[in-house]
Design an enzyme around this catalytic site. Structure first.
Site, PDB file in Angstrom:
ATOM      1  CG  HIS A  25      -1.610  -1.032   1.898  1.00 13.80           C
ATOM      2  ND1 HIS A  25      -2.805  -1.033   0.820  1.00 13.80           N
ATOM      3  CD2 HIS A  25      -1.344  -2.621   2.396  1.00 13.80           C
ATOM      4  CE1 HIS A  25      -2.818  -2.560   1.285  1.00 13.80           C
ATOM      5  NE2 HIS A  25      -2.653  -3.325   2.057  1.00 13.80           N
ATOM      6  CB  SER A  53      12.624  23.598 -13.973  1.00 15.38           C
ATOM      7  OG  SER A  53      12.048  24.515 -14.210  1.00 15.38           O
ATOM      8  CE  LYS A  68      10.994  19.825 -10.086  1.00 24.59           C
ATOM      9  NZ  LYS A  68       9.523  20.528 -10.664  1.00 24.59           N
ATOM     10  CG  ASN A  76      11.555  18.118 -13.633  1.00 23.56           C
ATOM     11  OD1 ASN A  76      11.586  18.505 -12.091  1.00 23.56           O
ATOM     12  ND2 ASN A  76      11.526  19.393 -13.871  1.00 23.56           N
ATOM     13  CD  GLN A 135      -4.110  -1.723 -46.482  1.00 24.37           C
ATOM     14  OE1 GLN A 135      -4.039  -2.220 -47.528  1.00 24.37           O
ATOM     15  NE2 GLN A 135      -5.028  -0.583 -46.839  1.00 24.37           N
TER      16      GLN A 135
HETATM   17  N1  ARG Z   1      -2.263  -4.690 -48.367  1.00 22.59           N
HETATM   18  C1  ARG Z   1      -2.944  -5.635 -48.145  1.00 22.59           C
HETATM   19  C2  ARG Z   1      -3.008  -5.558 -46.628  1.00 22.59           C
HETATM   20  O1  ARG Z   1      -2.325  -4.577 -45.796  1.00 22.59           O
HETATM   21  C3  ARG Z   1      -2.459  -7.024 -48.806  1.00 22.59           C
HETATM   22  C4  ARG Z   1      -3.831  -8.031 -49.139  1.00 22.59           C
HETATM   23  C5  ARG Z   1      -4.550  -7.429 -49.829  1.00 22.59           C
HETATM   24  N2  ARG Z   1      -5.346  -8.683 -50.238  1.00 22.59           N
HETATM   25  C6  ARG Z   1      -6.228  -8.461 -50.911  1.00 22.59           C
HETATM   26  N3  ARG Z   1      -6.679  -9.145 -51.197  1.00 22.59           N
HETATM   27  N4  ARG Z   1      -6.550  -6.985 -50.829  1.00 22.59           N
HETATM   28  O2  ARG Z   1      -3.908  -6.443 -45.245  1.00 22.59           O
END
Ligand code: ARG
Length: 470
Positions: free
Chosen positions: A166, A287, A293, A295, A332
């Site tokens: 604590h 500072s 100071k 920091n 993606q």
């Molecule tokens: N740029 C895409 C990603 O990063 C690659 C795969 C894309 N595949 C597709 N069928 N559009 O996921």
């Protein structure tokens, strides 16, 4: 950029067959990943080289084409590394950018590279290779940090400091013991990256779009060429799986949590109120207005970095949940999160390693702090059990009365006279003073994993051997 600015652009050169017009400019902006996935160039080229060599070995493309592809890819690699590659948004991602450039350079042969594969398995293998490297980097960074904590532990195996629960003084412990607590935590972190690496080390290349391919490819050969243990066993899973990224992020989040906890201790310990450690000038800032100071900025930033890493972790879990099999473009969104988390973690590990190596424990202050705050009250209660045969609950009560008395007098437990001690229990003798000092207290904690200096030294020896420093 206006909405229509791309209207008369022709259809995509890589798949334009069924398209009458190119994408809307805003579509290009939301769709393209090249601005960030260009970080995968080395993995993409390695994957393509393995794939092309395998295609030739299997008689799917000619040896001449394979040689042209290999040479072309190596030229592209140097081009990218020299900062001379013409990255294009219209070509969406690193895979299409490299493939289009290859065809530009070597002609027909370049167009044969994509036989028996898809960007779906391509991105899966590229990203796995990248994350696998990051696991190795995390393992190396953690090892260095463990060594830094271990050096602190060895130097101060028997330095006495207050142990807290604590954030209230609890019992005296040793500096070495506290440092080794972090070695244990970091060892578990390292184990998580090792486990994740082992599990992710299967090659998805050759799963193609989702169903595998009719070409007589050799997935075992490409897996071996890229340093994987084996090919993945289900093509649907291969292109839809991002567990390796989730595991990397999860392990990173737990690790960053540990860094955050020590960072917080450093912030507290380096205050004028505590003075437990001096941080090196290398890891502190001044500072602009207050000349006195110093920091602990690095520690504060390390305390905060978990926010970013956990944010990335939550983001990718949220992207992946509820996605139907197999690949969806949602995926993606995995890369920027993992890139940022990995960069953050590696920087954090390096900064923490530097700060731990350069900090100086204030031995005398630690010892004085350990002796205050009634830190040996448990030792007194234990003595009452051992020497007088009191049940522990009763001993606890008697000790509590003595703590209250000392508090009222403004002194510590060893400062009470024998008469004062016997006022709480008549059986108490002079012998009790031997357990009220902090040295005896820590020396007595000899249970396995306890704070006694001998225990700590034994653990230091064990860790030195484990980290190859024995
Ligand atoms: N740029 C895409 C990603 O990063 C690659 C795969 C894309 N595949 C597709 N069928 N559009 O996921």
């Amino acid at each position: 950029m206006t909405r229509d600015s791309n209207k008369d652009k022709s259809a995509n050169s890589m798949w334009g067959g069924r398209f009458a017009t190119g994408p809307d400019a805003i579509m290009t902006a939301i769709n393209a990943s090249i601005s960030f996935d260009q970080r995968l160039y080395a993995q993409d080229i390695a994957g393509s080289r393995a794939h092309a060599a395998m295609l030739a070995a299997q008689g799917i493309i000619s040896p001449e084409d394979a040689t042209a592809i290999r040479t072309g890819l190596l030229t592209i690699l140097s081009e990218i590394e020299a900062g001379q590659f013409p990255f294009s948004d219209a070509l969406e991602d690193i895979h299409l950018n490299i493939e289009a450039r290859l065809t530009e350079r070597i002609g027909e042969a370049g167009k044969r590279l994509h036989t028996g594969r898809s960007r779906n398995d391509q991105v899966a293998v590229d990203f796995r290779l990248w994350v696998r490297d990051q696991c190795d980097a995390a393992i190396a960074g953690l090892t260095a940090l463990m060594q830094a904590f271990l050096a602190q532990a060895e130097a101060g195996a028997d330095w006495i400091m207050p142990g807290f629960t604590h954030l209230q003084t609890a019992q005296p412990v040793t500096w070495g013991h506290h440092m080794l607590a972090y070695v244990e935590m970091l060892a578990r972190d390292r184990g998580r990256f090792e486990d994740a690496r082992r599990r992710m080390n299967e090659c998805p290349l050759g799963a193609a779009a989702l169903a595998g391919t009719g070409f007589p490819i050799d997935r075992h050969a490409t897996a071996a060429a890229l340093g994987f243990d084996r090919p993945t066993a289900n093509s649907l899973d291969s292109v839809s799986d991002r567990d390796f990224a989730l595991e990397f992020l999860s392990a990173s989040a737990i690790c960053a949590t540990h860094l955050s906890r020590f960072a917080e201790e450093l912030v507290i310990w380096s205050t004028a109120q505590f003075r437990f450690v001096k941080l090196s000038d290398k890891w502190t800032t001044g500072s602009s207005i207050m000349p006195q100071k110093k920091n602990p900025d690095a520690a504060e930033l390390l305390r905060a970095k978990i926010g970013r890493i956990l944010g990335a972790t939550v983001a990718l879990f949220t992207v992946m949940k509820g996605l139907p099999l197999t690949y969806s473009k949602d995926m993606q969104e995995d890369k920027e999160q993992v890139f940022d988390a990995a960069d953050t973690l590696m920087l954090a590990l390096a900064a923490m390693t530097g700060m731990v190596s350069d900090m100086t424990a204030q031995k005398d202050t630690l010892r004085a702090a350990a002796a205050s705050g009634f830190s040996t009250a448990t030792d007194l209660a234990d003595w009452l059990v051992r020497a007088l045969g009191l049940p522990f609950r009763e001993a606890h009560h008697v000790t509590g009365r003595l703590v209250a008395l000392a508090e009222q007098k403004g002194c510590d437990l060893p400062d009470l006279s024998l008469a004062e001690l016997t006022s709480a229990h008549p059986g108490i003798t002079q012998e009790v003073y031997s357990v009220l000092g902090v040295d005896n207290s820590v020396r007595s904690r000899v249970s396995y994993g306890g704070t006694a200096p001998d225990q700590v030294k034994a653990q230091v020896t064990r860790w030195k051997a484990a980290l190859g420093q024995g």
